[in-house]
Write a protein that holds these residues in place. Structure first.
Motif, PDB file in Angstrom:
ATOM      1  N   MET A 154      34.047  51.439  35.943  1.00  0.00           N
ATOM      2  CA  MET A 154      33.933  50.560  37.085  1.00  0.00           C
ATOM      3  C   MET A 154      34.374  51.308  38.328  1.00  0.00           C
ATOM      4  SD  MET A 154      37.160  47.905  36.804  1.00  0.00           S
ATOM      5  CE  MET A 154      36.687  47.040  38.250  1.00  0.00           C
ATOM      6  N   SER A 155      34.010  50.823  39.483  1.00  0.00           N
ATOM      7  CA  SER A 155      34.419  51.438  40.741  1.00  0.00           C
ATOM      8  C   SER A 155      35.635  50.698  41.288  1.00  0.00           C
ATOM      9  CB  SER A 155      33.270  51.356  41.751  1.00  0.00           C
ATOM     10  OG  SER A 155      33.657  51.956  42.963  1.00  0.00           O
ATOM     11  N   TRP A 156      36.616  51.472  41.786  1.00  0.00           N
ATOM     12  CA  TRP A 156      37.816  50.883  42.377  1.00  0.00           C
ATOM     13  C   TRP A 156      38.017  51.496  43.750  1.00  0.00           C
ATOM     14  CZ3 TRP A 156      43.543  51.583  40.436  1.00  0.00           C
ATOM     15  CH2 TRP A 156      44.368  50.700  41.113  1.00  0.00           C
ATOM     16  N   ASP A 157      37.956  50.669  44.763  1.00  0.00           N
ATOM     17  CA  ASP A 157      38.231  51.100  46.131  1.00  0.00           C
ATOM     18  C   ASP A 157      39.620  50.583  46.479  1.00  0.00           C
ATOM     19  OD1 ASP A 157      38.186  52.020  48.701  1.00  0.00           O
ATOM     20  OD2 ASP A 157      36.589  50.696  49.391  1.00  0.00           O
ATOM     21  N   MET A 158      40.637  51.338  46.046  1.00  0.00           N
ATOM     22  CA  MET A 158      42.008  50.877  46.267  1.00  0.00           C
ATOM     23  C   MET A 158      42.361  50.951  47.750  1.00  0.00           C
ATOM     24  SD  MET A 158      44.487  53.874  44.769  1.00  0.00           S
ATOM     25  CE  MET A 158      43.546  54.156  43.307  1.00  0.00           C
ATOM     26  N   PRO A 159      43.261  50.112  48.185  1.00  0.00           N
ATOM     27  CA  PRO A 159      43.652  50.125  49.596  1.00  0.00           C
ATOM     28  C   PRO A 159      44.444  51.389  49.935  1.00  0.00           C
ATOM     29  CG  PRO A 159      45.076  48.657  48.367  1.00  0.00           C
ATOM     30  CD  PRO A 159      44.007  49.119  47.419  1.00  0.00           C
ATOM     31  N   SER A 160      44.634  51.607  51.209  1.00  0.00           N
ATOM     32  CA  SER A 160      45.470  52.711  51.672  1.00  0.00           C
ATOM     33  C   SER A 160      46.886  52.507  51.146  1.00  0.00           C
ATOM     34  CB  SER A 160      45.464  52.728  53.202  1.00  0.00           C
ATOM     35  OG  SER A 160      46.282  53.757  53.673  1.00  0.00           O
ATOM     36  N   LEU A 161      47.458  53.571  50.565  1.00  0.00           N
ATOM     37  CA  LEU A 161      48.793  53.464  49.980  1.00  0.00           C
ATOM     38  C   LEU A 161      49.791  54.307  50.767  1.00  0.00           C
ATOM     39  CD1 LEU A 161      47.969  53.736  46.163  1.00  0.00           C
ATOM     40  CD2 LEU A 161      48.551  51.689  47.454  1.00  0.00           C
ATOM     41  N   ALA A 162      50.771  53.644  51.362  1.00  0.00           N
ATOM     42  CA  ALA A 162      51.870  54.318  52.047  1.00  0.00           C
ATOM     43  C   ALA A 162      52.804  54.905  50.986  1.00  0.00           C
ATOM     44  CB  ALA A 162      52.617  53.314  52.927  1.00  0.00           C
ATOM     45  N   PRO A 163      53.731  55.780  51.372  1.00  0.00           N
ATOM     46  CA  PRO A 163      54.661  56.341  50.400  1.00  0.00           C
ATOM     47  C   PRO A 163      55.370  55.240  49.596  1.00  0.00           C
ATOM     48  CG  PRO A 163      54.849  57.517  52.453  1.00  0.00           C
ATOM     49  CD  PRO A 163      53.936  56.354  52.713  1.00  0.00           C
ATOM     50  N   SER A 164      55.399  55.396  48.290  1.00  0.00           N
ATOM     51  CA  SER A 164      56.024  54.470  47.338  1.00  0.00           C
ATOM     52  C   SER A 164      55.289  53.140  47.167  1.00  0.00           C
ATOM     53  CB  SER A 164      57.488  54.201  47.695  1.00  0.00           C
ATOM     54  OG  SER A 164      58.212  55.409  47.672  1.00  0.00           O
ATOM     55  N   ALA A 165      54.175  52.935  47.854  1.00  0.00           N
ATOM     56  CA  ALA A 165      53.424  51.680  47.734  1.00  0.00           C
ATOM     57  C   ALA A 165      52.630  51.668  46.431  1.00  0.00           C
ATOM     58  CB  ALA A 165      52.483  51.510  48.918  1.00  0.00           C
ATOM     59  N   THR A 166      52.330  50.457  45.952  1.00  0.00           N
ATOM     60  CA  THR A 166      51.545  50.291  44.742  1.00  0.00           C
ATOM     61  C   THR A 166      50.359  49.366  44.987  1.00  0.00           C
ATOM     62  OG1 THR A 166      52.856  48.421  43.973  1.00  0.00           O
ATOM     63  CG2 THR A 166      53.544  50.610  43.228  1.00  0.00           C
ATOM     64  N   SER A 167      49.372  49.479  44.119  1.00  0.00           N
ATOM     65  CA  SER A 167      48.219  48.587  44.134  1.00  0.00           C
ATOM     66  C   SER A 167      47.912  48.235  42.684  1.00  0.00           C
ATOM     67  CB  SER A 167      47.017  49.278  44.773  1.00  0.00           C
ATOM     68  OG  SER A 167      45.896  48.424  44.754  1.00  0.00           O
ATOM     69  N   LEU A 168      47.603  46.964  42.428  1.00  0.00           N
ATOM     70  CA  LEU A 168      47.329  46.488  41.074  1.00  0.00           C
ATOM     71  C   LEU A 168      45.885  46.043  40.943  1.00  0.00           C
ATOM     72  CD1 LEU A 168      50.484  44.259  40.541  1.00  0.00           C
ATOM     73  CD2 LEU A 168      50.125  46.578  39.680  1.00  0.00           C
ATOM     74  N   LEU A 169      45.312  46.284  39.761  1.00  0.00           N
ATOM     75  CA  LEU A 169      43.960  45.827  39.463  1.00  0.00           C
ATOM     76  C   LEU A 169      43.919  45.389  38.012  1.00  0.00           C
ATOM     77  CD1 LEU A 169      40.935  45.627  40.358  1.00  0.00           C
ATOM     78  CD2 LEU A 169      40.659  47.904  39.357  1.00  0.00           C
ATOM     79  N   ASP A 170      43.406  44.188  37.750  1.00  0.00           N
ATOM     80  CA  ASP A 170      43.219  43.711  36.387  1.00  0.00           C
ATOM     81  C   ASP A 170      41.786  44.011  35.959  1.00  0.00           C
ATOM     82  OD1 ASP A 170      45.788  42.782  36.185  1.00  0.00           O
ATOM     83  OD2 ASP A 170      45.291  40.715  36.699  1.00  0.00           O
ATOM     84  N   VAL A 171      41.648  44.652  34.791  1.00  0.00           N
ATOM     85  CA  VAL A 171      40.355  45.079  34.275  1.00  0.00           C
ATOM     86  C   VAL A 171      40.119  44.389  32.938  1.00  0.00           C
ATOM     87  CG1 VAL A 171      38.997  47.070  33.516  1.00  0.00           C
ATOM     88  CG2 VAL A 171      40.648  47.330  35.380  1.00  0.00           C
ATOM     89  N   THR A 172      38.933  43.828  32.757  1.00  0.00           N
ATOM     90  CA  THR A 172      38.578  43.210  31.493  1.00  0.00           C
ATOM     91  C   THR A 172      38.206  44.293  30.493  1.00  0.00           C
ATOM     92  OG1 THR A 172      37.792  41.216  32.580  1.00  0.00           O
ATOM     93  CG2 THR A 172      37.012  41.598  30.343  1.00  0.00           C
ATOM     94  N   THR A 187      42.646  41.883  28.800  1.00  0.00           N
ATOM     95  CA  THR A 187      42.952  42.313  30.170  1.00  0.00           C
ATOM     96  C   THR A 187      43.943  43.469  30.171  1.00  0.00           C
ATOM     97  OG1 THR A 187      42.628  40.066  30.989  1.00  0.00           O
ATOM     98  CG2 THR A 187      43.780  41.575  32.441  1.00  0.00           C
ATOM     99  N   VAL A 188      43.589  44.510  30.921  1.00  0.00           N
ATOM    100  CA  VAL A 188      44.484  45.642  31.153  1.00  0.00           C
ATOM    101  C   VAL A 188      44.812  45.660  32.638  1.00  0.00           C
ATOM    102  CG1 VAL A 188      44.676  48.170  31.164  1.00  0.00           C
ATOM    103  CG2 VAL A 188      43.610  47.004  29.227  1.00  0.00           C
ATOM    104  N   ARG A 189      46.094  45.758  32.961  1.00  0.00           N
ATOM    105  CA  ARG A 189      46.523  45.855  34.357  1.00  0.00           C
ATOM    106  C   ARG A 189      46.755  47.328  34.676  1.00  0.00           C
ATOM    107  NH1 ARG A 189      50.204  41.598  37.169  1.00  0.00           N
ATOM    108  NH2 ARG A 189      48.128  40.701  37.247  1.00  0.00           N
ATOM    109  N   VAL A 190      46.083  47.792  35.737  1.00  0.00           N
ATOM    110  CA  VAL A 190      46.220  49.172  36.192  1.00  0.00           C
ATOM    111  C   VAL A 190      47.033  49.163  37.478  1.00  0.00           C
ATOM    112  CG1 VAL A 190      44.997  51.244  36.948  1.00  0.00           C
ATOM    113  CG2 VAL A 190      44.004  49.795  35.159  1.00  0.00           C
ATOM    114  N   MET A 191      48.038  50.031  37.531  1.00  0.00           N
ATOM    115  CA  MET A 191      48.865  50.144  38.725  1.00  0.00           C
ATOM    116  C   MET A 191      48.742  51.569  39.271  1.00  0.00           C
ATOM    117  SD  MET A 191      52.945  49.553  39.353  1.00  0.00           S
ATOM    118  CE  MET A 191      53.428  50.873  38.264  1.00  0.00           C
TER     119      MET A 191
END
Length: 82
Positions: A1-19, A51-55
């Motif tokens: 799948m394609s993931w366009d994660m947001p801009s991540l500042a230092p130490s920032a995280t982004s989560l995505l749930d994948v089926t 569901t798998v959560r990707v961080m």
């Protein structure tokens, strides 16, 4: 799948749930991006049934990253009982 994660500042995280069909809590999960990710660390967890959560975490102490869209691969493996 394609993931366009947001801009991540230092130490920032982004989560995505994948089926992921047949994934169950306790399964071993792995995620990988088809993009250079020197300072982006990925973790994957079998979060709930199917569901798998990707961080994604920016581990750079000073730089902000915006990778744009990239191909994300997620797999699970059943734990073996002794």
């Amino acid at each position: 799948m394609s993931w366009d994660m947001p801009s991540l500042a230092p130490s920032a995280t982004s989560l995505l749930d994948v089926t992921v069909p047949s994934a169950r809590q306790g399964d071993i999960a792995h995620a990988a991006l088809a993009s250079p990710t020197r300072f982006i660390e990925l973790d994957a967890f079998a979060w709930s049934n199917n569901t798998v959560r990707v961080m994604a975490r920016n581990i750079s102490p000073t730089a902000t990253f915006d990778l744009g869209a990239a191909t994300l691969s997620v797999t699970t493996k059943k734990r073996r009982l002794p």
